[in-house]
Design a protein around this motif. Structure first.
Motif, mmCIF file in Angstrom:
data_model
loop_
_atom_site.group_PDB
_atom_site.id
_atom_site.type_symbol
_atom_site.label_atom_id
_atom_site.label_comp_id
_atom_site.label_asym_id
_atom_site.label_seq_id
_atom_site.Cartn_x
_atom_site.Cartn_y
_atom_site.Cartn_z
ATOM 1 N N GLU A 22 -34.686 43.856 41.845
ATOM 2 C CA GLU A 22 -35.731 44.858 41.597
ATOM 3 C C GLU A 22 -35.243 46.070 40.808
ATOM 4 O O GLU A 22 -36.025 46.695 40.098
ATOM 5 C CB GLU A 22 -36.340 45.311 42.923
ATOM 6 N N GLU A 23 -33.977 46.421 40.928
ATOM 7 C CA GLU A 23 -33.469 47.632 40.277
ATOM 8 C C GLU A 23 -32.821 47.365 38.925
ATOM 9 O O GLU A 23 -32.665 48.286 38.125
ATOM 10 C CB GLU A 23 -32.456 48.351 41.188
ATOM 11 N N LEU A 24 -32.426 46.112 38.673
ATOM 12 C CA LEU A 24 -31.743 45.786 37.420
ATOM 13 C C LEU A 24 -32.576 44.793 36.616
ATOM 14 O O LEU A 24 -33.048 43.796 37.150
ATOM 15 C CB LEU A 24 -30.367 45.167 37.704
ATOM 16 N N GLY A 25 -32.754 45.094 35.343
ATOM 17 C CA GLY A 25 -33.414 44.150 34.449
ATOM 18 C C GLY A 25 -32.430 43.052 34.059
ATOM 19 O O GLY A 25 -31.252 43.101 34.409
ATOM 20 N N PRO A 26 -32.892 42.054 33.315
ATOM 21 C CA PRO A 26 -32.023 40.940 32.928
ATOM 22 C C PRO A 26 -30.746 41.377 32.204
ATOM 23 O O PRO A 26 -29.670 40.848 32.464
ATOM 24 C CB PRO A 26 -32.904 40.083 32.016
ATOM 25 N N GLU A 27 -30.862 42.341 31.294
ATOM 26 C CA GLU A 27 -29.677 42.807 30.561
ATOM 27 C C GLU A 27 -28.699 43.515 31.494
ATOM 28 O O GLU A 27 -27.486 43.316 31.399
ATOM 29 C CB GLU A 27 -30.073 43.758 29.419
ATOM 30 N N GLU A 28 -29.221 44.329 32.408
ATOM 31 C CA GLU A 28 -28.358 45.040 33.361
ATOM 32 C C GLU A 28 -27.688 44.068 34.331
ATOM 33 O O GLU A 28 -26.533 44.251 34.693
ATOM 34 C CB GLU A 28 -29.143 46.095 34.148
ATOM 35 N N ARG A 29 -28.415 43.038 34.743
ATOM 36 C CA ARG A 29 -27.814 42.027 35.630
ATOM 37 C C ARG A 29 -26.685 41.294 34.912
ATOM 38 O O ARG A 29 -25.623 41.047 35.481
ATOM 39 C CB ARG A 29 -28.878 41.046 36.130
ATOM 40 N N SER A 30 -26.901 40.965 33.644
ATOM 41 C CA SER A 30 -25.848 40.303 32.870
ATOM 42 C C SER A 30 -24.624 41.202 32.722
ATOM 43 O O SER A 30 -23.486 40.748 32.866
ATOM 44 C CB SER A 30 -26.360 39.912 31.480
ATOM 45 N N ALA A 31 -24.861 42.478 32.441
ATOM 46 C CA ALA A 31 -23.737 43.419 32.309
ATOM 47 C C ALA A 31 -22.973 43.523 33.628
ATOM 48 O O ALA A 31 -21.741 43.496 33.648
ATOM 49 C CB ALA A 31 -24.240 44.797 31.876
ATOM 50 N N LEU A 32 -23.709 43.647 34.736
ATOM 51 C CA LEU A 32 -23.058 43.741 36.043
ATOM 52 C C LEU A 32 -22.253 42.479 36.338
ATOM 53 O O LEU A 32 -21.101 42.549 36.769
ATOM 54 C CB LEU A 32 -24.082 43.989 37.149
ATOM 55 N N ARG A 94 -28.751 31.042 28.508
ATOM 56 C CA ARG A 94 -27.935 32.192 28.088
ATOM 57 C C ARG A 94 -27.971 33.313 29.117
ATOM 58 O O ARG A 94 -27.008 34.042 29.275
ATOM 59 C CB ARG A 94 -28.419 32.717 26.740
ATOM 60 N N ARG A 95 -29.084 33.454 29.809
ATOM 61 C CA ARG A 95 -29.225 34.541 30.790
ATOM 62 C C ARG A 95 -28.739 34.162 32.187
ATOM 63 O O ARG A 95 -28.819 34.965 33.104
ATOM 64 C CB ARG A 95 -30.681 34.986 30.872
ATOM 65 N N HIS A 96 -28.238 32.958 32.355
ATOM 66 C CA HIS A 96 -27.772 32.518 33.668
ATOM 67 C C HIS A 96 -26.567 33.363 34.085
ATOM 68 O O HIS A 96 -25.687 33.652 33.275
ATOM 69 C CB HIS A 96 -27.398 31.034 33.634
ATOM 70 N N PRO A 97 -26.520 33.802 35.355
ATOM 71 C CA PRO A 97 -25.400 34.629 35.819
ATOM 72 C C PRO A 97 -24.024 33.987 35.599
ATOM 73 O O PRO A 97 -23.046 34.684 35.367
ATOM 74 C CB PRO A 97 -25.677 34.817 37.316
ATOM 75 N N ALA A 98 -23.956 32.652 35.636
ATOM 76 C CA ALA A 98 -22.667 31.976 35.425
ATOM 77 C C ALA A 98 -22.128 32.243 34.019
ATOM 78 O O ALA A 98 -20.909 32.317 33.825
ATOM 79 C CB ALA A 98 -22.813 30.479 35.664
ATOM 80 N N VAL A 99 -23.006 32.416 33.042
ATOM 81 C CA VAL A 99 -22.568 32.706 31.676
ATOM 82 C C VAL A 99 -21.941 34.101 31.632
ATOM 83 O O VAL A 99 -20.862 34.292 31.061
ATOM 84 C CB VAL A 99 -23.739 32.576 30.677
ATOM 85 N N ALA A 100 -22.599 35.075 32.246
ATOM 86 C CA ALA A 100 -22.059 36.436 32.268
ATOM 87 C C ALA A 100 -20.754 36.499 33.061
ATOM 88 O O ALA A 100 -19.797 37.156 32.639
ATOM 89 C CB ALA A 100 -23.092 37.397 32.872
ATOM 90 N N LEU A 101 -20.699 35.827 34.199
ATOM 91 C CA LEU A 101 -19.462 35.788 34.987
ATOM 92 C C LEU A 101 -18.331 35.134 34.193
ATOM 93 O O LEU A 101 -17.196 35.618 34.199
ATOM 94 C CB LEU A 101 -19.682 35.030 36.301
ATOM 95 N N SER A 102 -18.635 34.051 33.506
ATOM 96 C CA SER A 102 -17.626 33.355 32.693
ATOM 97 C C SER A 102 -17.127 34.241 31.561
ATOM 98 O O SER A 102 -15.933 34.242 31.241
ATOM 99 C CB SER A 102 -18.198 32.065 32.120
ATOM 100 N N TYR A 103 -18.035 34.986 30.954
ATOM 101 C CA TYR A 103 -17.639 35.906 29.890
ATOM 102 C C TYR A 103 -16.648 36.938 30.427
ATOM 103 O O TYR A 103 -15.582 37.152 29.846
ATOM 104 C CB TYR A 103 -18.866 36.599 29.293
ATOM 105 N N GLY A 104 -16.995 37.580 31.534
ATOM 106 C CA GLY A 104 -16.108 38.594 32.121
ATOM 107 C C GLY A 104 -14.776 38.007 32.549
ATOM 108 O O GLY A 104 -13.718 38.603 32.322
ATOM 109 N N ALA A 105 -14.804 36.824 33.155
ATOM 110 C CA ALA A 105 -13.569 36.176 33.606
ATOM 111 C C ALA A 105 -12.685 35.814 32.417
ATOM 112 O O ALA A 105 -11.472 36.064 32.427
ATOM 113 C CB ALA A 105 -13.903 34.929 34.425
ATOM 114 N N GLY A 106 -13.277 35.233 31.380
ATOM 115 C CA GLY A 106 -12.504 34.859 30.194
ATOM 116 C C GLY A 106 -11.878 36.069 29.527
ATOM 117 O O GLY A 106 -10.708 36.046 29.128
#
Length: 161
Positions: A22-32, A94-106
């Motif tokens: 509710e507090e984070l939009g899709p872009e903010e969730r990806s950044a987090l 592209r918006r799946h949390p696993a993609v953002a997590l993988s980006y940060g981990a890599g």
């Protein structure tokens, strides 16, 4: 005597999830998720690397044909996969949390060995240099994670439950 106010109970997992949605939009969730992936991977890799160096625990260096495989290679592989999804994947993929997590981990796997990539071998494990790099990157990672989560944290700990 001063009276001590007891600490509030931590929010339940359902509250955290609801605040996340509710507090984070899709872009903010990806950044987090990217910051979380970076921070957790960096901390884990540092712990494993120190344990290997000190000969503690079950972890050992990985080698193929006598050549040590540095963890920046796995980071490059992860970022290549994320890039392929970004170029070819559907929006929901592209918006799946696993993609953002993988980006940060890599990214963390690469950043952790950045001195090695620059061929600064003796600086990489020099005690003062290594500790300052660990602390610096760790603080940036933690700060970025907290800033990305700020709208959620305000809701969860700002008294608006």
């Amino acid at each position: 005597m001063r009276s001590h106010t007891p600490l509030p109970a931590p929010p339940a997992a359902q509250e955290v999830h609801r605040a996340y949605l509710e507090e984070l939009g899709p872009e903010e969730r990806s950044a987090l998720m990217s910051w979380v992936g970076f921070t957790c991977t960096f901390a884990t890799v540092r712990g494993i690397t120190y344990s290997i160096r000190d000969g503690i625990g079950p972890f050992r260096n990985v080698s193929v044909g006598g050549a040590h495989l540095h963890h920046y290679m796995w980071g490059i592989a992860l970022l290549s996969g994320v890039g392929a999804v970004a170029v070819r994947g559907a929006d929901e993929t592209r918006r799946h949390p696993a993609v953002a997590l993988s980006y940060g981990a890599g990214l963390a796997l690469i950043v952790d060995e950045f001195a090695l990539l620059l061929d600064l071998k003796d600086v990489y494990w020099a005690r003062q240099g290594r500790i300052s790099v660990d602390l610096g990157v760790g603080l940036v990672a933690t700060g970025g994670t907290v800033l990305a989560a700020l709208p959620m944290l305000r809701r969860l700990f700002g008294g608006h439950r």
